[in-house]
Design an enzyme around this catalytic site. Sequence first.
Site, short mmCIF file in Angstrom:
data_model
loop_
_atom_site.label_atom_id
_atom_site.label_comp_id
_atom_site.label_asym_id
_atom_site.label_seq_id
_atom_site.Cartn_x
_atom_site.Cartn_y
_atom_site.Cartn_z
N HIS A 177 -1.27 7.82 5.01
CA HIS A 177 0.18 7.95 5.20
C HIS A 177 0.57 9.20 4.43
O HIS A 177 0.67 9.17 3.20
CB HIS A 177 0.87 6.68 4.67
CG HIS A 177 2.35 6.77 4.56
ND1 HIS A 177 3.19 5.95 5.28
CD2 HIS A 177 3.16 7.56 3.82
CE1 HIS A 177 4.46 6.24 4.97
NE2 HIS A 177 4.47 7.21 4.09
N HIS A 230 0.76 8.36 11.89
CA HIS A 230 2.08 8.80 12.35
C HIS A 230 2.44 10.26 12.03
O HIS A 230 3.37 10.52 11.26
CB HIS A 230 3.18 7.86 11.86
CG HIS A 230 3.05 7.36 10.44
ND1 HIS A 230 2.88 8.19 9.36
CD2 HIS A 230 3.07 6.12 9.92
CE1 HIS A 230 2.81 7.48 8.25
NE2 HIS A 230 2.92 6.21 8.57
N ASN A 276 9.86 5.65 8.52
CA ASN A 276 9.11 6.53 7.63
C ASN A 276 7.73 6.83 8.23
O ASN A 276 6.97 5.90 8.43
CB ASN A 276 8.94 5.87 6.26
CG ASN A 276 8.37 6.83 5.25
OD1 ASN A 276 8.42 8.03 5.44
ND2 ASN A 276 7.80 6.29 4.19
N ASP A 303 2.79 1.83 14.99
CA ASP A 303 3.46 1.59 13.70
C ASP A 303 4.52 0.49 13.85
O ASP A 303 5.61 0.55 13.26
CB ASP A 303 4.08 2.87 13.12
CG ASP A 303 4.41 2.73 11.63
OD1 ASP A 303 4.12 1.67 11.04
OD2 ASP A 303 4.96 3.69 11.06
N HIS A 307 11.06 -6.09 10.74
CA HIS A 307 11.81 -6.37 9.52
C HIS A 307 12.85 -7.45 9.79
O HIS A 307 13.48 -7.45 10.85
CB HIS A 307 12.52 -5.11 9.01
CG HIS A 307 11.59 -4.13 8.36
ND1 HIS A 307 10.90 -4.41 7.21
CD2 HIS A 307 11.24 -2.87 8.71
CE1 HIS A 307 10.16 -3.35 6.88
NE2 HIS A 307 10.34 -2.41 7.78
#
Length: 425
Positions: A177, A230, A276, A303, A307
């Site tokens: 990341h 990502h 992010n 990704d 939530h």
Amino acid sequence: MTAYLIRNVSPVGGEPTDLLIRDGVVAEVGAGLTADGATVVDATGLVALPGLVDLHTHLREPGREDAETVESGSRAAALGGYTAVCAMANTSPVADTAGVVEQVWRLGREAGLVDVQPIGAVTVGLAGERLAELGAMADSAARVRIFSDDGHCVADPRLMRRALEYVKAFDGVIAQHAEEPRLTEGAQMHEGEVSTRLGLTGWPAVAEEAIIARDVLLAEHVGSRLHVCHVSTAGSVEVLRQAKARGVRVTAEVTPHHLLLTDQRAESYDPVFKVNPPLRTAADIAALRAALAEGVIDVIATDHAPHAVEDKECEWAYARPGMLGLETALSVALDVLGPRWDLIAERMSRVPARIAGLTGHGLDPAPGVPANLTVVDPAARRVIEPAELASRSRNTPYARMTLPGRIVATFLRGEPTVLDGKAVK
Ligand code: DOR
Ligand code: ZN
């Protein structure tokens, strides 16, 4: 075990044909097949892809079962056309021991909807201080080969070097990341014209590019495998292009949302668009799309980041970053790339299967091949309704958007997980 005869389906790059699925494998391929007792699926006008493989899924179990479980995430994956997903390690407890990765792997087997391949953490507790027990996770029943602190960057260059050295012994890969933490302190969105106007602290592109540049040099020095999670900026694409030209063992992924949505979405202040790395500019999107077609970016990975409502439906600054992806990825890919089925199969199935070492996946239908397949209706269009998603969470950035394509059926080792667009169990 029921046999399935899929009639008149178009394989990637081929004319319509019939597929007979029996005993977990593709038994026969050809026009005008018959099979006693087989369930017939009329697939006229539909396309058969090798089952999709996601290198980057957050399943949230253990720890945040209110947001997702291995089972609910697996169902979302199957409905999205996936037959295998790699489960990120930022659970609670963190997947940094053989015990936790085995738990996730076992839950995946029990759900039985996709193959769940756990990713192990690089550092203990994702704290970036000490290497986790990479060898024990590799030797465990989960046979971990990808390690990532995703959500956090392995920022310490010496730890990153040691991790790359360690996994070389079993041909593992470190998935980074890429976010230089000192450059993103307090960041809320992409640093640029929109962040200036909105008065939100920016996340500069260089914070990603600097880490990728460092890590391709480390991977080159060590001769080990690096995967970049990502990728979101045009500058990152240029760093990767140069590294690949030199023969560095680096692969990279891009998410559906970074291929479609720009930082202008933040103007709504709707935290569903907080992610992010952040949504970037139209110029970045153009570079990412070109890199994907060219192969500088190897893979589309979701990704998928579910939530709970209270973590997302709040003020922008307090909202967690991340968005759902599994149930919409193929539609976004189709929207962005058009019906380039060979490219879609390559970027969403064959190459990710190879990177993850998932040998039974990413294979186009041929006699004897494990029947991990997805059948897509390319002509369908659908309106994304958050309430209809199988995920336990609702944070899709595509709510009420009309997107092309629909998953009609998914088969995992010859058993349907999705039929007629609906989950089988
Ligand atoms: O947006 C994100 N969400 N980016 C990450 O790196 C982590 C992820 C999460 O776990 O929610
Ligand atoms: Zn990440």
